[in-house]
Design a protein around this motif. Structure first.
Motif, short mmCIF file in Angstrom:
data_model
loop_
_atom_site.label_atom_id
_atom_site.label_comp_id
_atom_site.label_asym_id
_atom_site.label_seq_id
_atom_site.Cartn_x
_atom_site.Cartn_y
_atom_site.Cartn_z
N PRO A 118 1.46 8.78 -8.45
CA PRO A 118 0.46 9.84 -8.71
C PRO A 118 -0.30 10.21 -7.45
O PRO A 118 -0.74 9.33 -6.70
N THR A 119 -0.45 11.49 -7.19
CA THR A 119 -1.14 11.94 -5.98
C THR A 119 -2.62 11.59 -6.01
O THR A 119 -3.27 11.54 -4.96
N LEU A 141 10.60 3.35 0.05
CA LEU A 141 9.40 4.17 -0.11
C LEU A 141 9.55 5.40 0.76
O LEU A 141 9.85 5.31 1.95
N ILE A 142 9.36 6.56 0.16
CA ILE A 142 9.45 7.84 0.88
C ILE A 142 8.11 8.54 0.69
O ILE A 142 7.72 8.86 -0.44
N TYR A 143 7.39 8.73 1.77
CA TYR A 143 6.05 9.32 1.65
C TYR A 143 5.80 10.32 2.77
O TYR A 143 6.41 10.27 3.84
N LYS A 144 4.90 11.23 2.49
CA LYS A 144 4.55 12.26 3.46
C LYS A 144 3.58 11.70 4.50
O LYS A 144 2.61 11.02 4.15
N GLN A 191 2.12 13.02 -1.06
CA GLN A 191 3.26 12.78 -1.95
C GLN A 191 4.01 11.52 -1.54
O GLN A 191 4.31 11.30 -0.37
N ALA A 192 4.31 10.68 -2.52
CA ALA A 192 5.07 9.46 -2.26
C ALA A 192 5.95 9.15 -3.46
O ALA A 192 5.54 9.32 -4.61
N ASP A 222 0.85 -1.18 0.00
CA ASP A 222 0.00 0.00 0.00
C ASP A 222 0.89 1.24 0.00
O ASP A 222 2.12 1.14 -0.11
N PHE A 223 0.30 2.41 0.14
CA PHE A 223 1.06 3.65 -0.01
C PHE A 223 1.82 4.05 1.25
O PHE A 223 2.42 5.12 1.30
#
Length: 256
Positions: A223-224, A250-253, A230-231, A111-112
């Protein structure tokens, strides 16, 4: 003042010696501004971003005609429902005696936030109908020292000189089929990942060559419309590094 031939020779020797001293001896210390940099595998948070290591292996390529694509694609695939990401990575299959028998590729769904949803078998594939996320770095990952783009090298610290480059016969090695670019220095690359709400700074071990650096990086922006916040997924491949920071990240906000 006109120099004598002897003075010209001495001056030339002095200049040459200075150049050799500068080129062939390591830098004694890091610049102060880079002392806070850590290896990417050691960073959990940076500003508003969470950094999660998904795999310690490298990404593989998706073969032509797989999942409906007409050319070899980078192995990051957005699920048809837009609710998850698939990535194809390489793993070594070992025998009972713990000897590497062969390498295989397998699909992992996340998942994100980097949570693993499922891992497919060796010959299984995700459902068709999604689309591949393209690498933003393309073929420029060897030339990260341009100081621009989403990922760039801010500074390279020289540690160990490869004296083999001084061999005058090494030029003939280029005639060999297995010739690899010769590295001049093993050292530390200080990199900056340019994100929308703050840079992510990290370091990694690599070597510099005539063609740039022996470091392969790929960057995919999710894609947002799918990830909401943002990821990005960053693939780092520097197999010669003793730090073992090669892998898929994985780098995500963080959600607020």
């Amino acid at each position: 003042m006109k120099l004598t031939p002897k003075q010209v020779i001495l001056l030339s020797l002095l200049v040459m010696t200075s150049l050799v001293m500068w080129c062939a001896f390591p830098q004694s210390s890091n610049k102060i501004s880079y002392q806070s940099y850590r290896y990417l595998s050691e960073i959990r948070k940076s500003g508003p971003y969470v950094i999660k290591r998904l795999s310690a292996t490298e990404l593989d390529y998706v073969p032509c005609l797989s999942l409906g694509n007409k050319k070899d694609e980078d192995a990051l695939y957005l699920d048809p429902k837009g609710e998850s990401i698939w990535y194809l990575s390489v793993a070594s299959v070992r025998t009972i005696e713990d000897h590497v028998f062969y390498d295989r590729s397998f699909w992992t769904e996340i998942d994100f936030e980097g949570n693993v949803l499922q891992v497919l078998g060796e010959k299984e594939m995700p459902a068709e109908g999604g689309y591949f996320v393209m690498d933003k770095l393309a073929a420029q990952s060897f030339r990260l020292d341009k100081g621009e783009g989403p990922l760039y090298l801010s500074y390279f610290k020289r540690n160990h000189f490869n004296w083999r480059v001084l061999n005058p016969l090494r030029i003939y090695e280029k005639d060999n089929f297995d010739f690899q670019p010769i590295s001049y220095w093993d050292g530390i690359a200080y990199l900056t990942l340019n994100m929308q709400e703050g840079d992510v700074d990290f370091k990694t071990e690599t070597s510099n060559t005539d063609y740039g650096y022996q470091l392969e990086a790929k960057l995919f922006e999710v894609p947002t419309t799918s990830a909401k916040n943002q990821a990005v997924i960053l693939s780092l491949n520097n197999g010669q590094s003793s730090r073992g920071d090669r892998g898929v990240y994985l780098i995500y906000k963080r959600k607020v």
